[in-house]
Enzyme design. Sequence first.
Site, PDB file in Angstrom:
ATOM      1  N   HIS A   1       0.846  -1.190   0.000  1.00 32.24           N
ATOM      2  CA  HIS A   1       0.000   0.000   0.000  1.00 32.24           C
ATOM      3  C   HIS A   1       0.886   1.245   0.000  1.00 32.24           C
ATOM      4  O   HIS A   1       2.108   1.143   0.164  1.00 32.24           O
ATOM      5  CB  HIS A   1      -0.930   0.013   1.234  1.00 32.24           C
ATOM      6  CG  HIS A   1      -0.199  -0.018   2.536  1.00 32.24           C
ATOM      7  ND1 HIS A   1      -0.059  -1.149   3.286  1.00 32.24           N
ATOM      8  CD2 HIS A   1       0.452   0.963   3.209  1.00 32.24           C
ATOM      9  CE1 HIS A   1       0.639  -0.869   4.370  1.00 32.24           C
ATOM     10  NE2 HIS A   1       0.962   0.400   4.340  1.00 32.24           N
TER      11      HIS A   1
HETATM   12  C1  T46 Z   1       2.990   0.693   6.816  1.00 33.94           C
HETATM   13  C2  T46 Z   1       3.790  -0.545   6.975  1.00 33.94           C
HETATM   14  C3  T46 Z   1       5.270  -0.278   7.063  1.00 33.94           C
HETATM   15  C4  T46 Z   1      -4.199  -0.510  13.283  1.00 33.94           C
HETATM   16  O1  T46 Z   1      -5.354  -0.688  13.735  1.00 33.94           O
HETATM   17  N1  T46 Z   1      -3.407   0.480  13.793  1.00 33.94           N
HETATM   18  C5  T46 Z   1      -2.146   0.704  13.331  1.00 33.94           C
HETATM   19  O2  T46 Z   1      -1.477   1.620  13.823  1.00 33.94           O
HETATM   20  C6  T46 Z   1      -1.645  -0.145  12.277  1.00 33.94           C
HETATM   21  C7  T46 Z   1      -0.244   0.095  11.708  1.00 33.94           C
HETATM   22  C8  T46 Z   1      -2.449  -1.130  11.782  1.00 33.94           C
HETATM   23  N2  T46 Z   1      -3.706  -1.310  12.288  1.00 33.94           N
HETATM   24  C9  T46 Z   1      -4.528  -2.410  11.790  1.00 33.94           C
HETATM   25  C10 T46 Z   1      -4.941  -2.314  10.324  1.00 33.94           C
HETATM   26  C11 T46 Z   1      -5.024  -3.763   9.895  1.00 33.94           C
HETATM   27  O3  T46 Z   1      -6.307  -4.280  10.209  1.00 33.94           O
HETATM   28  O4  T46 Z   1      -3.752  -3.605  11.893  1.00 33.94           O
HETATM   29  C12 T46 Z   1      -4.007  -4.469  10.785  1.00 33.94           C
HETATM   30  C13 T46 Z   1      -2.702  -4.782  10.064  1.00 33.94           C
HETATM   31  O5  T46 Z   1      -2.238  -3.602   9.387  1.00 33.94           O
HETATM   32  P1  T46 Z   1      -1.657  -3.633   7.906  1.00 33.94           P
HETATM   33  O6  T46 Z   1      -2.188  -4.793   7.165  1.00 33.94           O
HETATM   34  O7  T46 Z   1      -1.836  -2.288   7.304  1.00 33.94           O
HETATM   35  O8  T46 Z   1      -0.103  -3.892   8.239  1.00 33.94           O
HETATM   36  P2  T46 Z   1       1.148  -3.873   7.240  1.00 33.94           P
HETATM   37  O9  T46 Z   1       2.244  -4.578   7.933  1.00 33.94           O
HETATM   38  O10 T46 Z   1       0.762  -4.338   5.880  1.00 33.94           O
HETATM   39  O11 T46 Z   1       1.511  -2.309   7.112  1.00 33.94           O
HETATM   40  C14 T46 Z   1       1.985  -1.594   8.240  1.00 33.94           C
HETATM   41  C15 T46 Z   1       1.245  -0.246   8.375  1.00 33.94           C
HETATM   42  O12 T46 Z   1      -0.162  -0.464   8.374  1.00 33.94           O
HETATM   43  C16 T46 Z   1       1.575   0.698   7.254  1.00 33.94           C
HETATM   44  O13 T46 Z   1       1.154   2.003   7.586  1.00 33.94           O
HETATM   45  O14 T46 Z   1       3.444   1.634   6.182  1.00 33.94           O
HETATM   46  O15 T46 Z   1       3.387  -1.352   8.104  1.00 33.94           O
END
Ligand code: T46
Length: 134
Positions: free
Chosen positions: A51
Amino acid sequence: MKTLISTIEFNSLGDERGGLVSLEANENIPFSIKRVYYIFGSKAGIARGFHAHKKLKQVAIAVSGSCRFIIDDGQFKESKVLSSPTEGLLIDSCVWREMHDFSHDCVLMVLASDYYDEADYIRNYQDFLKIMRK
Ligand code: T46
């Protein structure tokens, strides 16, 4: 040539007892930190990210172990392995990021310039390309 990878080397304040790194908003971190999260216990072979963010800026640090980032601005892609607690990767807004090759002991800490907001995410690569080509 434009480089997409921008890193910050943190001073190690360690001594014979071990290492210590201090992170300060608007000092060695180039924004006001509103949120910190960390990724750990990643399963073998998984990849994360895929993303971009419209506004959010972040600094990612592998405080333990290693992982590999791909940063993509819609035109060019660059890869960077993070494997040192004294090195931060600055992830600007409007870049696509992917994280791969997590070591079993990786703890990836991320400092963010804003609170969590799903509306700031661009999770579809074709949408990202459209926005970047406007
Ligand atoms: C990024 C990369 C480096 C939350 O509720 N609060 C938070 O602060 C974060 C980071 C995530 N979430 C929730 C959203 C999703 O339901 O946790 C779940 C997993 O997040 P996501 O799939 O977006 O995680 P990554 O590892 O793909 O991405 C993360 C960050 O979301 C993103 O901002 O830049 O790490």
